[in-house]
Design an enzyme around this catalytic site. Structure first.
Site, PDB file in Angstrom:
ATOM      1  N   ASP A   1      -2.980  -5.808   8.742  1.00 21.91           N
ATOM      2  CA  ASP A   1      -2.120  -6.999   8.863  1.00 21.91           C
ATOM      3  C   ASP A   1      -2.902  -8.238   9.318  1.00 21.91           C
ATOM      4  O   ASP A   1      -2.446  -9.361   9.144  1.00 21.91           O
ATOM      5  CB  ASP A   1      -0.985  -6.740   9.864  1.00 21.91           C
ATOM      6  CG  ASP A   1      -0.176  -5.499   9.533  1.00 21.91           C
ATOM      7  OD1 ASP A   1      -0.192  -5.081   8.361  1.00 21.91           O
ATOM      8  OD2 ASP A   1       0.463  -4.955  10.443  1.00 21.91           O
TER       9      ASP A   1
ATOM     10  N   GLU B   1       6.287  -8.093   3.049  1.00 22.86           N
ATOM     11  CA  GLU B   1       7.431  -7.253   3.435  1.00 22.86           C
ATOM     12  C   GLU B   1       8.284  -7.872   4.541  1.00 22.86           C
ATOM     13  O   GLU B   1       9.461  -7.582   4.659  1.00 22.86           O
ATOM     14  CB  GLU B   1       6.944  -5.872   3.895  1.00 22.86           C
ATOM     15  CG  GLU B   1       6.083  -5.903   5.163  1.00 22.86           C
ATOM     16  CD  GLU B   1       5.643  -4.528   5.651  1.00 22.86           C
ATOM     17  OE1 GLU B   1       6.007  -3.515   5.031  1.00 22.86           O
ATOM     18  OE2 GLU B   1       4.912  -4.472   6.660  1.00 22.86           O
TER      19      GLU B   1
ATOM     20  N   HIS C   1       1.538   2.446   1.144  1.00 24.69           N
ATOM     21  CA  HIS C   1       0.377   2.923   1.916  1.00 24.69           C
ATOM     22  C   HIS C   1      -0.914   2.978   1.127  1.00 24.69           C
ATOM     23  O   HIS C   1      -1.973   3.240   1.711  1.00 24.69           O
ATOM     24  CB  HIS C   1       0.709   4.275   2.554  1.00 24.69           C
ATOM     25  CG  HIS C   1       1.689   4.121   3.684  1.00 24.69           C
ATOM     26  ND1 HIS C   1       3.029   3.963   3.463  1.00 24.69           N
ATOM     27  CD2 HIS C   1       1.505   4.041   5.018  1.00 24.69           C
ATOM     28  CE1 HIS C   1       3.651   3.812   4.620  1.00 24.69           C
ATOM     29  NE2 HIS C   1       2.745   3.853   5.581  1.00 24.69           N
TER      30      HIS C   1
HETATM   31  O1  F6P Z   1       0.632  -2.352  10.837  1.00 26.45           O
HETATM   32  C1  F6P Z   1       0.118  -1.770   9.687  1.00 26.45           C
HETATM   33  C2  F6P Z   1       1.206  -1.386   8.744  1.00 26.45           C
HETATM   34  O2  F6P Z   1       0.613  -0.835   7.580  1.00 26.45           O
HETATM   35  C3  F6P Z   1       2.192  -2.481   8.393  1.00 26.45           C
HETATM   36  O3  F6P Z   1       1.676  -3.403   7.462  1.00 26.45           O
HETATM   37  C4  F6P Z   1       3.358  -1.686   7.894  1.00 26.45           C
HETATM   38  O4  F6P Z   1       4.571  -2.396   8.031  1.00 26.45           O
HETATM   39  C5  F6P Z   1       3.354  -0.497   8.812  1.00 26.45           C
HETATM   40  O5  F6P Z   1       2.024  -0.372   9.312  1.00 26.45           O
HETATM   41  C6  F6P Z   1       3.747   0.801   8.155  1.00 26.45           C
HETATM   42  O6  F6P Z   1       3.791   1.780   9.154  1.00 26.45           O
HETATM   43  P1  F6P Z   1       3.970   3.340   8.859  1.00 26.45           P
HETATM   44  O7  F6P Z   1       2.615   3.874   8.502  1.00 26.45           O
HETATM   45  O8  F6P Z   1       4.470   3.886  10.140  1.00 26.45           O
HETATM   46  O9  F6P Z   1       4.920   3.473   7.722  1.00 26.45           O
END
Ligand code: F6P
Length: 376
Positions: free
Chosen positions: A135, A231, A281
């Site tokens: 981020d 998002e 992801h």
């Molecule tokens: O903070 C990193 C991040 O990839 C964000 O961009 C995203 O909203 C969040 O983590 C997703 O988290 P998780 O892996 O718990 O779904």
């Protein structure tokens, strides 16, 4: 009984490419330069709770002399981004003491850094932080480990989507991560040739997004377009009457990308065909790019030097091409750091005709939202 200095290292929060490169740099510098012992703690504070730690040595992971850590994604230590850490602070502190550490290096994003700083204050730990997050919203550092690789991944996705969009005259909406910060969307959007970039820091009007798409078609003959949506944007309802149609609302089943796609289909005077890609992801995976390996290596080295100098409660940071130390207290106060809406990057995007929202130079997002009573 230990006969040399022992430091611990852990990765906390969401993973990202470059974490193993940090671990490699810390282990190499700590053992080669200072002859310290390094303990890798598994699954962040969970490892402290459960006493799960392993000795990390320079050649522990060698594969016939090849050292894979520099290029390996994820984290060999494992990580967690949830947990009842503060409720179990005293147990975590007891676990830390049992490991007889002289200092701890924690690699984390703003949430993890805050938690570890709290624990360090309560437990009187000698703590140094290294910023990581795709981020890029940790304050006081221009770069966090993992960001640049994610920008590259998104840029690559935008390149791929451009060809299929052009072949079918479609508008591609690409939803990217970043939580409440638009760094990923803005930088990848510019690098990947997006036509519209929607970020949380700058409100948008769907009518003007549609006008922009019309202009691309009418003035430049461009029948396709690429829209990058962060998002974390506020879902703003259009001013047109949508009572005749059930528009998708952003939920786990229908993300913000689909919401924007539905609105474009509803609002545009032309018949626009849209498709939505949620990169998810994929943005956190892959091998780290060269810049992330460089930042990771420089951060790892600097963190070990801070421990050697007895400078604690600091975070290593990238500022003006140099690695510096910044006080953790300041980082925590100013994080998460949003996109500066007057930055040269926003200016660059606008200068290239990219629609990046509605915020005027003297406007604030709070004022805009107040003026648009129809926010969901
Ligand atoms: O903070 C990193 C991040 O990839 C964000 O961009 C995203 O909203 C969040 O983590 C997703 O988290 P998780 O892996 O718990 O779904």
């Amino acid at each position: 009984m230990k006969n040399r200095k022992r430091i611990g290292i852990l990765t906390s929060g969401g993973d990202c490419p470059g974490l193993n490169a940090v671990i490699r740099a810390v282990v190499s510098h700590a053992t080669l330069t200072y002859n310290w012992e390094v303990l890798g703690i598994s699954y962040a504070t969970q490892g402290l709770l459960e006493g799960k730690a392993m000795a990390l040595t320079m050649h522990g992971l060698d594969l016939r002399g090849i050292d894979p850590l520099l290029s390996m994604g994820g984290t060999i230590l494992g990580t967690i981004n949830k947990g009842d850490t503060l409720a179990r602070a005293s147990e975590i502190i007891a676990g830390y003491e049992a490991l007889e550490l002289d200092a701890l290096i924690g690699i984390g994003g703003d949430g993890s850094i805050n938690i570890l700083h709290n624990l360090a204050c309560q437990g009187n730990w000698n703590f140094v932080a290294i910023p990581k997050t795709i981020d890029n919203d940790v304050a006081l550092t221009e770069r966090s480990v993992g960001f640049d690789t994610a920008v590259n991944t998104i840029t690559d996705a935008l390149n791929r989507l451009t060809f299929t969009a052009a072949s079918h005259d479609r508008v591609m909406i690409v939803e990217v991560m970043g939580r409440k910060a638009g760094h990923l969307a803005l930088q990848a959007g510019i690098a990947g040739g997006a036509d519209v970039i929607l970020i949380p820091e700058i409100p948008y009007s769907i009518e003007n997004v549609c006008k922009h798409l019309d202009q691309l078609r009418d003035r430049w003959g461009r029948k396709f377009a690429i829209i990058v949506v962060a998002e974390g944007i506020e879902p703003i309802k259009p001013s047109f009457d949508c009572s005749d149609r059930e528009l998708c609302k952003p939920t786990p089943d229908c993300g913000i990308g689909q919401y924007i796609a539905d609105q474009i289909a509803h609002c545009s005077t032309k018949k626009i065909e849209t498709r939505v890609s949620v990169l998810g992801h994929i943005q956190r995976g892959g091998i780290p790019c060269a810049l992330d390996r460089l930042v990771a290596t420089a951060f790892g080295k600097a963190a070990v030097d801070l421990v050697a100098q007895g400078q604690f409660d600091q975070m290593v940071a990238w500022q003006n091409g140099q690695v510096v130390a910044v006080p953790l207290q300041q980082v925590i106060l100013q994080s998460p750091a949003p996109v500066n809406t007057e930055s040269y990057l926003v200016e660059t995007a606008r200068a290239l005709g990219i629609y990046v929202g509605e915020l005027g130079k003297d406007d604030t997002i709070e004022q805009f939202i107040d003026d648009h009573t129809n926010i969901l």
